[in-house]
Design a protein around this motif. Structure first.
Motif, PDB file in Angstrom:
ATOM      1  N   GLY A   1       0.822  -1.206   0.000  1.00 49.69           N
ATOM      2  CA  GLY A   1       0.000   0.000   0.000  1.00 49.69           C
ATOM      3  C   GLY A   1       0.857   1.258   0.000  1.00 49.69           C
TER       4      GLY A   1
ATOM      5  N   LEU B   1      -0.455  -9.045  -1.952  1.00 43.23           N
ATOM      6  CA  LEU B   1      -1.483  -8.014  -2.067  1.00 43.23           C
ATOM      7  C   LEU B   1      -2.819  -8.521  -1.526  1.00 43.23           C
ATOM      8  CD1 LEU B   1      -2.192  -5.172  -3.119  1.00 43.23           C
ATOM      9  CD2 LEU B   1      -2.846  -6.224  -5.272  1.00 43.23           C
TER      10      LEU B   1
ATOM     11  N   ALA C   1      -3.322 -10.675   0.745  1.00 45.18           N
ATOM     12  CA  ALA C   1      -3.304 -10.905   2.191  1.00 45.18           C
ATOM     13  C   ALA C   1      -3.493  -9.616   2.988  1.00 45.18           C
ATOM     14  CB  ALA C   1      -1.995 -11.584   2.596  1.00 45.18           C
ATOM     15  N   LEU C   2      -3.422  -8.472   2.310  1.00 48.45           N
ATOM     16  CA  LEU C   2      -3.629  -7.195   3.013  1.00 48.45           C
ATOM     17  C   LEU C   2      -5.103  -7.023   3.345  1.00 48.45           C
ATOM     18  CD1 LEU C   2      -1.735  -4.401   1.028  1.00 48.45           C
ATOM     19  CD2 LEU C   2      -1.291  -5.119   3.350  1.00 48.45           C
ATOM     20  N   PRO C   3      -5.442  -6.753   4.586  1.00 47.94           N
ATOM     21  CA  PRO C   3      -6.851  -6.448   4.864  1.00 47.94           C
ATOM     22  C   PRO C   3      -7.219  -5.159   4.131  1.00 47.94           C
ATOM     23  CG  PRO C   3      -5.578  -6.620   6.907  1.00 47.94           C
ATOM     24  CD  PRO C   3      -4.603  -6.614   5.776  1.00 47.94           C
ATOM     25  N   ARG C   4      -8.335  -5.175   3.454  1.00 51.15           N
ATOM     26  CA  ARG C   4      -8.718  -3.999   2.675  1.00 51.15           C
ATOM     27  C   ARG C   4      -9.832  -3.238   3.359  1.00 51.15           C
ATOM     28  NH1 ARG C   4      -6.847  -4.007  -2.826  1.00 51.15           N
ATOM     29  NH2 ARG C   4      -8.309  -2.340  -3.171  1.00 51.15           N
ATOM     30  N   ILE C   5      -9.734  -1.936   3.270  1.00 56.11           N
ATOM     31  CA  ILE C   5     -10.678  -1.073   3.953  1.00 56.11           C
ATOM     32  C   ILE C   5     -12.057  -1.139   3.287  1.00 56.11           C
ATOM     33  CG2 ILE C   5     -10.205   1.086   2.711  1.00 56.11           C
ATOM     34  CD1 ILE C   5     -10.242   0.762   6.506  1.00 56.11           C
ATOM     35  N   ASP C   6     -12.076  -1.554   2.000  1.00 56.23           N
ATOM     36  CA  ASP C   6     -13.373  -1.616   1.315  1.00 56.23           C
ATOM     37  C   ASP C   6     -14.004  -3.006   1.389  1.00 56.23           C
ATOM     38  OD1 ASP C   6     -11.448  -2.702  -0.273  1.00 56.23           O
ATOM     39  OD2 ASP C   6     -11.760  -1.389  -1.991  1.00 56.23           O
ATOM     40  N   ALA C   7     -13.366  -3.943   2.098  1.00 59.07           N
ATOM     41  CA  ALA C   7     -13.955  -5.280   2.232  1.00 59.07           C
ATOM     42  C   ALA C   7     -14.901  -5.305   3.428  1.00 59.07           C
ATOM     43  CB  ALA C   7     -12.852  -6.316   2.424  1.00 59.07           C
ATOM     44  N   ALA C   8     -15.905  -6.177   3.366  1.00 61.29           N
ATOM     45  CA  ALA C   8     -16.852  -6.282   4.470  1.00 61.29           C
ATOM     46  C   ALA C   8     -16.164  -6.904   5.679  1.00 61.29           C
ATOM     47  CB  ALA C   8     -18.035  -7.131   4.047  1.00 61.29           C
ATOM     48  N   PRO C   9     -16.615  -6.558   6.895  1.00 60.69           N
ATOM     49  CA  PRO C   9     -16.040  -7.197   8.076  1.00 60.69           C
ATOM     50  C   PRO C   9     -16.233  -8.709   8.016  1.00 60.69           C
ATOM     51  CG  PRO C   9     -17.451  -5.367   8.705  1.00 60.69           C
ATOM     52  CD  PRO C   9     -17.641  -5.576   7.239  1.00 60.69           C
ATOM     53  N   HIS C  10     -15.315  -9.437   8.635  1.00 59.97           N
ATOM     54  CA  HIS C  10     -15.350 -10.900   8.726  1.00 59.97           C
ATOM     55  C   HIS C  10     -15.163 -11.582   7.378  1.00 59.97           C
ATOM     56  CE1 HIS C  10     -16.479 -10.267  12.823  1.00 59.97           C
ATOM     57  NE2 HIS C  10     -17.561  -9.609  12.463  1.00 59.97           N
TER      58      HIS C  10
ATOM     59  N   LEU D   1      -9.358 -13.656   5.049  1.00 62.40           N
ATOM     60  CA  LEU D   1      -8.275 -13.152   4.225  1.00 62.40           C
ATOM     61  C   LEU D   1      -7.587 -14.314   3.526  1.00 62.40           C
ATOM     62  CD1 LEU D   1      -6.811 -10.741   6.876  1.00 62.40           C
ATOM     63  CD2 LEU D   1      -7.853 -10.046   4.735  1.00 62.40           C
TER      64      LEU D   1
END
Lengths: 326, 326
Positions: B212, B251, B253-262, B265
Motif C-alpha cells: 500500500g 497483495l 493478504a492485506l486487509p482492505r478497507i473496502d472489504a466487508a467485516p469478517h 483473508l
C-alpha cells in the motif's frame, strides 16, 4: 467455517464499561490516559478499538482486566463489577477473561518449554491431573494449528513470530475463556503471517463462542474482524458505530482523518496531500473542550469551550462532535 | 544514478552460510523512486546495507554497486565516508538508532553541515533552522537546543530526514521510514519524502513491507522474496498485471478497507524458507498454489514479460490478473 459467524446478540452486554477514568502521576503531574470512557460489548460480538499510540487504548484494555486499577468508573463483566473485586474473587473472574499482547516473542518465557507455557494457566487454575492437563494442552495447540507432538518440548526461540502468536493464543484459550482482549495482536507480524493470525482469531472466535475486544492502530485490520468499532483519541471516545457504516460514513473528523491516511494498494489512487495537521497533544495537558480541536479543520470557539458528549447520529452510530460530518 | 549489478551477500552463521541477498540487479535514475517490497528476512535491508557498504564485518559481498560513475566496492573507506552523508543518504526505521541521544538536534545537524559542506558555524546554524522548517518542524530555533528524547517519534523521524537531506544527497535510501509511526504521521512523513524528492530531483529507494505504501509513491517496484528479486516492474504495470504469484498473494493478504467485516483473508500458508538451507527450486514453490514439479526442481530466472521493464521469476506466471479479488 468462518461463515458460521453470527452477528451480535441482543442480550445484556457481556462487558459494560461505565465512565472509566484512568489517571496516573508522572512526577508532580498527571497523565489523563482514559477520561470517562463508556462502552458495551454484547456476548459474541467483536468490538474494535482504534486510535494512535498514546491515545489510551491499551490502558483501557488493562483497566478492564484490573491489571491497572481505574481511578474511577465501573467495569461490569457479566453483571458483576470487577473494580469492586479483590484477591481470589478477582483471580477467579479473570479466568473468564484473557489477554493477548502485541509482541508474541516477548510474552513467552524464553526458558520454559511450550508445553509448560500453555499448561501454566491450568496449573494456576488447579487442574492437578497431569494427564488431563496434557490432553487440554494438546487439544488447544492442535486448534491453533500447531502439531502438539512437535511443539510441546521446544523453547520459544525455536519459533517464528507468527508461531509464537499461535502459542500465545493457545495459552489464552486453554482455560476456555468467554472474553479475550487482543492488544495489537498482529502489528508485529508480516503481511502474510498477519492474515493467518487474523483468520485464526476469527476461527477461534466462532469455534469457542468468544467475545473480543480487539485493540489496534490499523483501521483496515480492525475492520476485517470487528462488528463495531470505537475510535479513541487522547483518552476519550470520538465515535462508535457498526464497522461498515463507520467506514462508509464517518461522522467524526478524526475518524475521517484516520481513514484517509491509510495507504491504498492501488497506484491510481494518488495519496491526497491534504492538511494533515500535526501530532496529538500530550495527555498530561489535554486541550480543553473537544480534545481533537487542535488538529481539527472544523474546530471553532464552541469546541474549545464545551466538551462534546457522545450522541446518536445514525442508527447504532454515536459521535462526540459539535460539527459532525453527517 | 545507482546501478546494483549482480550483488550477493553471504553471512556466515553457526548453521552454515546464509545467503541474504542472492544476485540482485537494480537501477534507479535521478528524480525516480524505486520501491523495494518484501517481508522480514527477505533481504531488503541487507541490500540497502550492501549499497551503503554498511554490512557486518563478516559478510561476504560480491557484484558491483555503481553510484554516480564510481564502483562503491572499490572505494577507500575514507572516500566512502565522504560519499555517505554527502551524496548518499539514508533514513532508517527507528530514528532513535540514527540520532545520537546525548547530542542536541542542533549539534547533530550543524556537525553534518560543517563536516560535509565546510560551512562556518553561523551559516550552518541558519541552514539547520531552514532544514528543520522545511521538514515541518514547528519552532525550529528552539528544537536546535533539544535532545532526541524530547521529541515524539514522528518529530525524530523528521529530524533524521532533515539530517539526511542536509547535504543535498543524490540518492536517499529510506528503509521502512514509517513502520514505527502511526498512520496519520506515516502519511505526513511519506508526503514529506515525496515532496523533497521532487524538489531536489533526488533518486530514492523506498524500502517497505507494505504494498500500500509503494502503490501511490513510487515509479518502479521490486518485490523481494528469500533474497531474490522475484518481480520488478513500473508501479502502474505491476498493480495492473501482477505476474508473480507471490506478489499477488502479498497483495491479497492485506486487509482492505473496502472489504466487508469478517471476510476471510486469503493468507499465504506456511512461511519463508530457512535462508541457510536454500531450496533447489523456486523459493516460493512450497507456499505457491500454482507450483508444479518443475518449480520444486529448478530455479526460474528473472525474465522479461511482454515489456522489457516488467520482469518476473516464475514458470507459471499469472495470466489473467484476478487483482484484489484473488
Amino acid at each position: 467455517m468462518m461463515q458460521q459467524y453470527q452477528p451480535a446478540t441482543s442480550h445484556a452486554p457481556l462487558l459494560e464499561v461505565d465512565n472509566l477514568v484512568v489517571e496516573y502521576p508522572v512526577g508532580a503531574r498527571t497523565v489523563h490516559a482514559v477520561s470517562g470512557v463508556s462502552l458495551q460489548i454484547a456476548r459474541g460480538e467483536t468490538l474494535g478499538l482504534v486510535g494512535e499510540s498514546g491515545c489510551g487504548k491499551s490502558t483501557l484494555g488493562r483497566a478492564v482486566l484490573q491489571l491497572r486499577r481505574p481511578t474511577s468508573g465501573k467495569v461490569l463483566f457479566d453483571g458483576q463489577d470487577l473494580t469492586a473485586m479483590q484477591g481470589d474473587t478477582l483471580r477467579l473472574m479473570r479466568r473468564r477473561v484473557q489477554l493477548i499482547f502485541q509482541d508474541p516473542i516477548a510474552s513467552l518465557n524464553p526458558r520454559r518449554r511450550i508445553g509448560d507455557i500453555v499448561a501454566e494457566p491450568l496449573m494456576i487454575a488447579g487442574v492437578k491431573d497431569p494427564a488431563k492437563r496434557k490432553q487440554l494442552v494438546d487439544e488447544v495447540l492442535a486448534a491453533v494449528g500447531l502439531d502438539p507432538a512437535l511443539v510441546v518440548g521446544r523453547l520459544p526461540h525455536e519459533f517464528s513470530g507468527g508461531q509464537c502468536q499461535r502459542i500465545c493464543i493457545a495459552r489464552a484459550l486453554v482455560l476456555n475463556p468467554e472474553f479475550i482482549i487482543c492488544d495489537e495482536p498482529v502489528s508485529a507480524l508480516d503481511v502474510s503471517i498477519r492474515a493467518q493470525i487474523l483468520n485464526l482469531l476469527e476461527e477461534m472466535k466462532s469455534r469457542f463462542g468468544l467475545t473480543l475486544l480487539f485493540i489496534a492502530h490499523d483501521l483496515a485490520v480492525v475492520k476485517a474482524v470487528s462488528d463495531r468499532v470505537a475510535v479513541m483519541y487522547l483518552g476519550r471516545l470520538c465515535e462508535v458505530g457498526p464497522s461498515e457504516q463507520l467506514f462508509a460514513k464517518p461522522a467524526h473528523p478524526y475518524t475521517a482523518l484516520l481513514i484517509e491516511a491509510i495507504p491504498v494498494p492501488d497506484p491510481d489512487v494518488r495519496p491526497t496531500e491534504t492538511v494533515r495537521v500535526g501530532e496529538p497533544p500530550s495527555p498530561i495537558a489535554p486541550p480543553s473542550g473537544c480534545r481533537f480541536r487542535t488538529r481539527c479543520p472544523r474546530a471553532d470557539a464552541r469546541c474549545s469551550a464545551e466538551m462534546p458528549e457522545l450522541r446518536v447520529v445514525a442508527p447504532g452510530q454515536l459521535v462526540a462532535c459539535h460539527h459532525p460530518l453527517i | 544514478m545507482l546501478s546494483v549489478e549482480n550483488v550477493a551477500v553471504e553471512l556466515p552463521t553457526p548453521r552454515g552460510n546464509l545467503r541474504a541477498v542472492d544476485h540482485v540487479n537494480l537501477t534507479v535514475g535521478a528524480g525516480r523512486t524505486l520501491g523495494v517490497v518484501g517481508e522480514s528476512g527477505c533481504g531488503k535491508t541487507m541490500l540497502s546495507r550492501a549499497i551503503l557498504q554498511l554490512l557486518p564485518k563478516k559478510a561476504k559481498l560480491s557484484g558491483r554497486v555503481m553510484f554516480d560513475g564510481q564502483d562503491l566496492l572499490q572505494l577507500s573507506p575514507e572516500k566512502l565516508r565522504k560519499l555517505r552523508g554527502r551524496s548518499l543518504a539514508v533514513v532508517f526505521q527507528d530514528p532513535m538508532t540514527s540520532l545520537n541521544p546525548v547530542l542536541t538536534i542542533g549539534t547533530q545537524l550543524i556537525e553534518t553541515l560543517q563536516e560535509h559542506l565546510e560551512l562556518d558555524q553561523a551559516t550552518a546554524t541558519k541552514r539547520s533552522v531552514e532544514l528543520l522548517a522545511a521538514v515541518g518542524i514547528p519552532a525550529p530555533e528552539q528544537r536546535l537546543t533539544q535532545y532526541p528524547h524530547q521529541l515524539s517519534g514522528g518529530m525524530r523521524q523528521r529530524v533524521a530526514i532533515a539530517i539526511a537531506l542536509s547535504c543535498e544527497p543524490k540518492l536517499l535510501i529510506a528503509d521502512e521510514p514509517t513502520t514505527a509511526l502511526d498512520v496519520t504521521i506515516q502519511a505526513q512523513i511519506l508526503d514529506l519524502l515525496a515532496r523533497e524528492q521532487r524538489r531536489r530531483h533526488m533518486a530514492m529507494i523506498l524500502i517497505t513491507h507494505d504494498l500500500g505504501v509503494v502503490a501511490g509513491r513510487t515509479d518502479e517496484v521490486a518485490v523481494m522474496y528469500a533474497g531474490r528479486v522475484v518481480e520488478r516492474a513500473p508501479t502502474p504495470a505491476l498493480f495492473k498485471k501482477m505476474r508473480m504469484p507471490y506478489t499477488e498473494a502479498l497483495l491479497a493478504a492485506l486487509p482492505r478497507i473496502d472489504a466487508a467485516p469478517h471476510t476471510p483473508l486469503p493468507a499465504i500458508s506456511g512461511r519463508p524458507p530457512d535462508p541457510t538451507r536454500p531450496l533447489k527450486g523456486c523459493s516460493f514453490s512450497p507456499r505457491c498454489r500454482y507450483a508444479v514439479a518443475r518449480c520444486h526442481a529448478e530455479k526460474p530466472d528473472l525474465a522479461e514479460a511482454e515489456t522489457p521493464a516488467h520482469q518476473y521469476a516464475c514458470f507459471h506466471p499469472i495470466e489473467n490478473h484476478a487483482g484484489a479479488a484473488a
